[in-house]
Motif scaffolding. Structure first.
Motif, short mmCIF file in Angstrom:
data_model
loop_
_atom_site.label_atom_id
_atom_site.label_comp_id
_atom_site.label_asym_id
_atom_site.label_seq_id
_atom_site.Cartn_x
_atom_site.Cartn_y
_atom_site.Cartn_z
N LYS A 52 0.84 -1.22 0.00
CA LYS A 52 0.00 0.00 0.00
C LYS A 52 0.86 1.25 0.00
O LYS A 52 0.66 2.17 -0.80
CB LYS A 52 -0.95 0.01 1.19
N LEU A 53 1.84 1.30 0.90
CA LEU A 53 2.70 2.48 0.98
C LEU A 53 3.51 2.67 -0.31
O LEU A 53 3.71 3.80 -0.76
CB LEU A 53 3.63 2.36 2.19
N HIS A 54 3.97 1.57 -0.89
CA HIS A 54 4.73 1.63 -2.13
C HIS A 54 3.84 2.11 -3.28
O HIS A 54 4.24 2.97 -4.07
CB HIS A 54 5.35 0.27 -2.44
N ASN A 55 2.65 1.55 -3.39
CA ASN A 55 1.72 1.96 -4.45
C ASN A 55 1.29 3.41 -4.32
O ASN A 55 1.02 4.06 -5.32
CB ASN A 55 0.48 1.05 -4.48
N ASP A 56 1.27 3.91 -3.09
CA ASP A 56 0.94 5.32 -2.86
C ASP A 56 2.13 6.24 -3.13
O ASP A 56 2.03 7.46 -3.00
CB ASP A 56 0.45 5.53 -1.41
N GLY A 57 3.29 5.64 -3.46
CA GLY A 57 4.49 6.42 -3.77
C GLY A 57 5.20 6.97 -2.54
O GLY A 57 6.05 7.85 -2.67
N LEU A 58 4.87 6.46 -1.37
CA LEU A 58 5.44 7.00 -0.14
C LEU A 58 6.77 6.39 0.27
O LEU A 58 7.52 7.00 1.03
CB LEU A 58 4.43 6.83 1.01
N ILE A 59 7.05 5.16 -0.22
CA ILE A 59 8.26 4.48 0.23
C ILE A 59 9.01 3.83 -0.93
O ILE A 59 8.45 3.62 -2.01
CB ILE A 59 7.96 3.37 1.28
N VAL A 60 10.27 3.51 -0.66
CA VAL A 60 11.06 2.60 -1.50
C VAL A 60 11.28 1.34 -0.67
O VAL A 60 11.30 1.38 0.56
CB VAL A 60 12.40 3.21 -1.96
N VAL A 61 11.44 0.21 -1.37
CA VAL A 61 11.62 -1.09 -0.72
C VAL A 61 12.86 -1.73 -1.33
O VAL A 61 13.05 -1.67 -2.55
CB VAL A 61 10.42 -2.02 -1.00
N GLY A 62 13.68 -2.36 -0.50
CA GLY A 62 14.83 -3.05 -1.06
C GLY A 62 15.77 -3.59 0.00
O GLY A 62 15.42 -3.69 1.17
N GLU A 63 16.96 -3.91 -0.47
CA GLU A 63 18.03 -4.40 0.39
C GLU A 63 18.89 -3.21 0.79
O GLU A 63 18.78 -2.14 0.20
CB GLU A 63 18.86 -5.43 -0.37
N THR A 64 19.77 -3.43 1.75
CA THR A 64 20.62 -2.33 2.20
C THR A 64 22.08 -2.62 1.90
O THR A 64 22.48 -3.75 1.69
CB THR A 64 20.48 -2.09 3.72
N GLN A 65 22.84 -1.54 1.91
CA GLN A 65 24.29 -1.64 1.80
C GLN A 65 24.88 -0.53 2.65
O GLN A 65 24.24 0.50 2.88
CB GLN A 65 24.76 -1.49 0.35
N LEU A 66 26.09 -0.75 3.12
CA LEU A 66 26.80 0.25 3.90
C LEU A 66 27.70 1.04 2.96
O LEU A 66 28.48 0.46 2.20
CB LEU A 66 27.63 -0.43 5.00
N SER A 67 27.59 2.36 3.00
CA SER A 67 28.39 3.23 2.14
C SER A 67 28.77 4.47 2.94
O SER A 67 27.88 5.20 3.41
CB SER A 67 27.60 3.62 0.89
N ASN A 80 3.72 -3.78 -7.48
CA ASN A 80 2.48 -4.54 -7.31
C ASN A 80 2.73 -6.02 -7.02
O ASN A 80 3.42 -6.34 -6.07
CB ASN A 80 1.56 -4.34 -8.51
N ASN A 81 2.14 -6.91 -7.82
CA ASN A 81 2.24 -8.35 -7.56
C ASN A 81 3.67 -8.87 -7.63
O ASN A 81 4.04 -9.78 -6.90
CB ASN A 81 1.33 -9.15 -8.50
N ALA A 82 4.48 -8.30 -8.52
CA ALA A 82 5.88 -8.72 -8.62
C ALA A 82 6.64 -8.33 -7.35
O ALA A 82 7.48 -9.10 -6.86
CB ALA A 82 6.54 -8.12 -9.85
N LEU A 83 6.36 -7.17 -6.80
CA LEU A 83 6.99 -6.74 -5.55
C LEU A 83 6.51 -7.63 -4.40
O LEU A 83 7.31 -8.07 -3.57
CB LEU A 83 6.69 -5.27 -5.25
N ARG A 84 5.23 -7.90 -4.36
CA ARG A 84 4.68 -8.79 -3.33
C ARG A 84 5.38 -10.16 -3.39
O ARG A 84 5.82 -10.69 -2.38
CB ARG A 84 3.18 -8.97 -3.53
#
Length: 114
Positions: A52-67, A80-84
């Motif tokens: 919901k938050l991603h579809n509303d454009g409020l967040i990014v989702v992913g893995e992290t890295q240290l930089s 959407n379904n691919a992200l789910r």
């Protein structure tokens, strides 16, 4: 009893104001808000809330890295379904291990920098 997704989304959004959140942290929020629910309902509620938050454009989702001593999110391109499917795959891949807590992260889009 099903998890109240609106309440979960509101709490996740509130906690994102100053930080990034891991899957495990969001799972704990769901568990604290709805102690009578079960593990499957908690996981489903977190995934649904993130979608919901991603579809509303409020967040990014992913893995992290240290930089440069900062934790950065490498956003996944799926939607959407691919992200789910990707989130569920990551949750399942680490089934019950400590790494499952950190299988994905979210950040407010407005705080995200490439």
């Amino acid at each position: 009893m099903p998890v109240n997704m609106d309440k979960l989304v509101a709490e996740i959004t509130s906690q994102l104001e100053d930080d990034i959140l891991s899957y495990g942290w969001m799972l704990q929020i769901a568990q604290l808000q709805n102690p009578e629910s079960n593990d499957r309902e908690f996981a489903t509620a977190v995934v649904d809330s993130v979608i919901k938050l991603h579809n509303d454009g409020l967040i990014v989702v992913g893995e992290t890295q240290l930089s440069n001593e900062m934790v950065l999110i490498n956003p996944w391109q799926e939607e959407n379904n691919a992200l789910r499917a990707r989130m569920i795959s990551e949750i399942t891949k680490y089934n019950g291990s400590v790494d499952q807590t950190f299988c994905f992260w979210i950040q407010l889009s407005e705080h995200f920098s490439r």
